[in-house]
Design an enzyme around this catalytic site. Structure first.
Site, PDB file in Angstrom:
ATOM      1  N   LYS A   1       3.271   3.880 -11.068  1.00  0.00           N
ATOM      2  CA  LYS A   1       1.977   2.934 -11.074  1.00  0.00           C
ATOM      3  C   LYS A   1       1.876   1.732 -12.693  1.00  0.00           C
ATOM      4  CE  LYS A   1       0.965   3.975  -6.767  1.00  0.00           C
ATOM      5  NZ  LYS A   1       1.416   2.840  -5.844  1.00  0.00           N
TER       6      LYS A   1
ATOM      7  N   TYR B   1       1.356  15.254 -12.512  1.00  0.00           N
ATOM      8  CA  TYR B   1       2.197  14.090 -11.602  1.00  0.00           C
ATOM      9  C   TYR B   1       2.996  12.947 -13.272  1.00  0.00           C
ATOM     10  CZ  TYR B   1      -2.621  12.758 -10.330  1.00  0.00           C
ATOM     11  OH  TYR B   1      -4.003  12.451 -11.003  1.00  0.00           O
TER      12      TYR B   1
ATOM     13  N   ASN C   1       0.492  -1.375   0.298  1.00  0.00           N
ATOM     14  CA  ASN C   1      -0.500   0.045  -0.236  1.00  0.00           C
ATOM     15  C   ASN C   1       0.874   1.604   0.431  1.00  0.00           C
ATOM     16  OD1 ASN C   1      -2.134   1.506   0.581  1.00  0.00           O
ATOM     17  ND2 ASN C   1      -1.197   1.760   2.423  1.00  0.00           N
TER      18      ASN C   1
HETATM   19  N1  NAP Z   1      -5.342   8.604  -2.467  1.00  0.00           N
HETATM   20  C1  NAP Z   1      -5.839   8.021  -3.185  1.00  0.00           C
HETATM   21  O1  NAP Z   1      -6.595   9.244  -3.827  1.00  0.00           O
HETATM   22  C2  NAP Z   1      -5.572   7.450  -4.445  1.00  0.00           C
HETATM   23  C3  NAP Z   1      -5.948   6.808  -5.323  1.00  0.00           C
HETATM   24  C4  NAP Z   1      -5.107   5.796  -5.847  1.00  0.00           C
HETATM   25  C5  NAP Z   1      -4.755   5.145  -5.769  1.00  0.00           C
HETATM   26  N2  NAP Z   1      -3.624   5.470  -4.108  1.00  0.00           N
HETATM   27  C6  NAP Z   1      -2.468   4.796  -3.654  1.00  0.00           C
HETATM   28  O2  NAP Z   1      -3.077   3.916  -2.368  1.00  0.00           O
HETATM   29  C7  NAP Z   1      -1.821   3.893  -1.599  1.00  0.00           C
HETATM   30  C8  NAP Z   1      -1.793   4.865  -0.491  1.00  0.00           C
HETATM   31  O3  NAP Z   1      -2.388   6.362  -0.252  1.00  0.00           O
HETATM   32  P1  NAP Z   1      -3.104   7.118   0.525  1.00  0.00           P
HETATM   33  O4  NAP Z   1      -3.859   8.101  -0.157  1.00  0.00           O
HETATM   34  O5  NAP Z   1      -3.279   6.274   1.954  1.00  0.00           O
HETATM   35  O6  NAP Z   1      -1.406   8.131   1.107  1.00  0.00           O
HETATM   36  P2  NAP Z   1      -0.512   8.748   2.280  1.00  0.00           P
HETATM   37  O7  NAP Z   1      -2.342   8.900   3.199  1.00  0.00           O
HETATM   38  O8  NAP Z   1      -0.229  10.142   1.609  1.00  0.00           O
HETATM   39  O9  NAP Z   1      -0.506   7.219   2.355  1.00  0.00           O
HETATM   40  C9  NAP Z   1       0.676   6.999   2.585  1.00  0.00           C
HETATM   41  C10 NAP Z   1       1.819   5.944   3.537  1.00  0.00           C
HETATM   42  O10 NAP Z   1       2.939   5.208   2.875  1.00  0.00           O
HETATM   43  C11 NAP Z   1       3.944   5.363   3.551  1.00  0.00           C
HETATM   44  N3  NAP Z   1       5.300   5.845   3.235  1.00  0.00           N
HETATM   45  C12 NAP Z   1       5.453   6.958   2.161  1.00  0.00           C
HETATM   46  N4  NAP Z   1       6.521   7.005   2.353  1.00  0.00           N
HETATM   47  C13 NAP Z   1       7.743   5.942   2.614  1.00  0.00           C
HETATM   48  C14 NAP Z   1       8.578   5.139   2.021  1.00  0.00           C
HETATM   49  N5  NAP Z   1       9.892   5.886   1.776  1.00  0.00           N
HETATM   50  N6  NAP Z   1       8.879   3.446   3.249  1.00  0.00           N
HETATM   51  C15 NAP Z   1       7.419   3.285   3.821  1.00  0.00           C
HETATM   52  N7  NAP Z   1       6.592   3.834   4.136  1.00  0.00           N
HETATM   53  C16 NAP Z   1       6.092   4.767   3.046  1.00  0.00           C
HETATM   54  C17 NAP Z   1       3.383   6.678   4.313  1.00  0.00           C
HETATM   55  O11 NAP Z   1       4.042   6.831   5.899  1.00  0.00           O
HETATM   56  P3  NAP Z   1       4.557   7.780   6.305  1.00  0.00           P
HETATM   57  O12 NAP Z   1       2.953   8.132   7.517  1.00  0.00           O
HETATM   58  O13 NAP Z   1       5.307   7.906   8.174  1.00  0.00           O
HETATM   59  O14 NAP Z   1       4.239   9.404   5.718  1.00  0.00           O
HETATM   60  C18 NAP Z   1       1.719   6.369   4.934  1.00  0.00           C
HETATM   61  O15 NAP Z   1       2.204   5.249   5.999  1.00  0.00           O
HETATM   62  C19 NAP Z   1      -0.870   3.814  -1.905  1.00  0.00           C
HETATM   63  O16 NAP Z   1       0.006   3.178  -2.434  1.00  0.00           O
HETATM   64  C20 NAP Z   1      -1.576   5.746  -3.205  1.00  0.00           C
HETATM   65  O17 NAP Z   1      -0.824   5.736  -4.657  1.00  0.00           O
HETATM   66  C21 NAP Z   1      -4.157   6.321  -3.475  1.00  0.00           C
END
Ligand code: NAP
Length: 222
Positions: free
Chosen positions: A151, A144, A76
């Site tokens: 991805k 982006y 994730n």
């Molecule tokens: N939100 C959306 O609309 C959306 C849409 C499509 C896909 N996604 C995908 O869904 C996934 C989760 O996204 P999210 O929206 O929950 O993002 P988020 O709130 O920014 O959370 C990202 C998570 O990744 C961790 N992380 C960041 N850099 C890292 C590293 N170098 N090593 C290990 N862990 C790391 C963060 O840790 P910290 O808490 O310590 O920062 C956090 O727990 C991602 O892969 C994203 O690309 C999201």
């Protein structure tokens, strides 16, 4: 009790996934980058920085010491480093690929010996990585590029790993969580993290054809 390993459980979709799987009776191994998640009887948290090979190695070693085989791995954790850009910035591309692609692959490959027969590896991808949808998506078609490249490449890893693991009966999937209200998705997004987590949970526990790209039970175009 089945075991799920989820990366990035401190916040966002990862945190909601952790809570969902705990509610459903799973033992959760959750990784965190900066802050630890709140403790739970059935949670083992382990530090992980996907941008650092030495952190990946020590995380895998700590997970191995837990002594459980893994039924579901959810990759994730990810970053969106170039949200405002419409052209590739090399430093941001390098950092994005290091975390979203290379670190994620390195972590997964090292964990393969722990994956149980019939297990499921879920790569949290995005429609932003779809070659077919790029430019057509309603949200910021030109923005982006580094994230989109990461991805799209992660999706190809899903396909190549699915072939590699065919004989072990391990399913590999790419899943789009939906546009979700997190630090990455922003406040205007469509879904709550809990809704995104529920959708990922349902797919993760389903019997799917390996090597697919999914959202809400439907196939997405690559
Ligand atoms: N939100 C959306 O609309 C959306 C849409 C499509 C896909 N996604 C995908 O869904 C996934 C989760 O996204 P999210 O929206 O929950 O993002 P988020 O709130 O920014 O959370 C990202 C998570 O990744 C961790 N992380 C960041 N850099 C890292 C590293 N170098 N090593 C290990 N862990 C790391 C963060 O840790 P910290 O808490 O310590 O920062 C956090 O727990 C991602 O892969 C994203 O690309 C999201």
């Amino acid at each position: 009790m089945k075991t799920v390993l989820i990366t990035g459980v401190h916040k966002g979709i990862g945190h909601a996934l952790m809570e969902t799987f705990l509610t459903k009776g799973f033992f959760v191994i959750g990784t965190f980058l900066r802050d630890r998640p709140e403790p739970h009887e059935y949670l083992k948290d382990v530090a992980l920085d996907l941008g650092k090979p030495e952190s990946i190695a020590s995380c895998v070693s700590a997970i191995t010491n837990v002594g459980k085989s893994i039924d579901i791995l959810i990759n994730n954790a990810g970053i969106l480093a170039d949200e405002k850009e419409t052209q590739v910035i090399i430093d941001k591309l390098r950092k994005t690929l290091e975390v979203n692609l290379i670190g994620t692959i390195d972590f997964t490959q090292q964990l393969l010996p722990l994956m149980s027969e019939g297990s499921h590896i879920v790569n949290v991808s995005s429609t932003a990585g779809s070659l077919e949808l790029v430019g057509k998506a309603s949200h910021f078609p030109g923005h982006y590029p580094a994230y989109k490249i990461s991805k799209a490449a992660l999706n190809m890893y899903t396909r190549t790993l699915a072939l590699e693991l065919e004989d072990r009966g391990i399913t590999v999937s790419s899943i789009h969580p939906g546009w979700t209200k997190t630090d990455m998705g922003g406040k205007e997004a469509e879904f709550t993290p809990e809704q995104a987590a529920e959708g990922i949970y349902r797919l993760a526990v389903s019997k799917l054809e390996s090597g697919g790209f999914w959202f809400a039970g439907e196939r997405l175009p690559w």
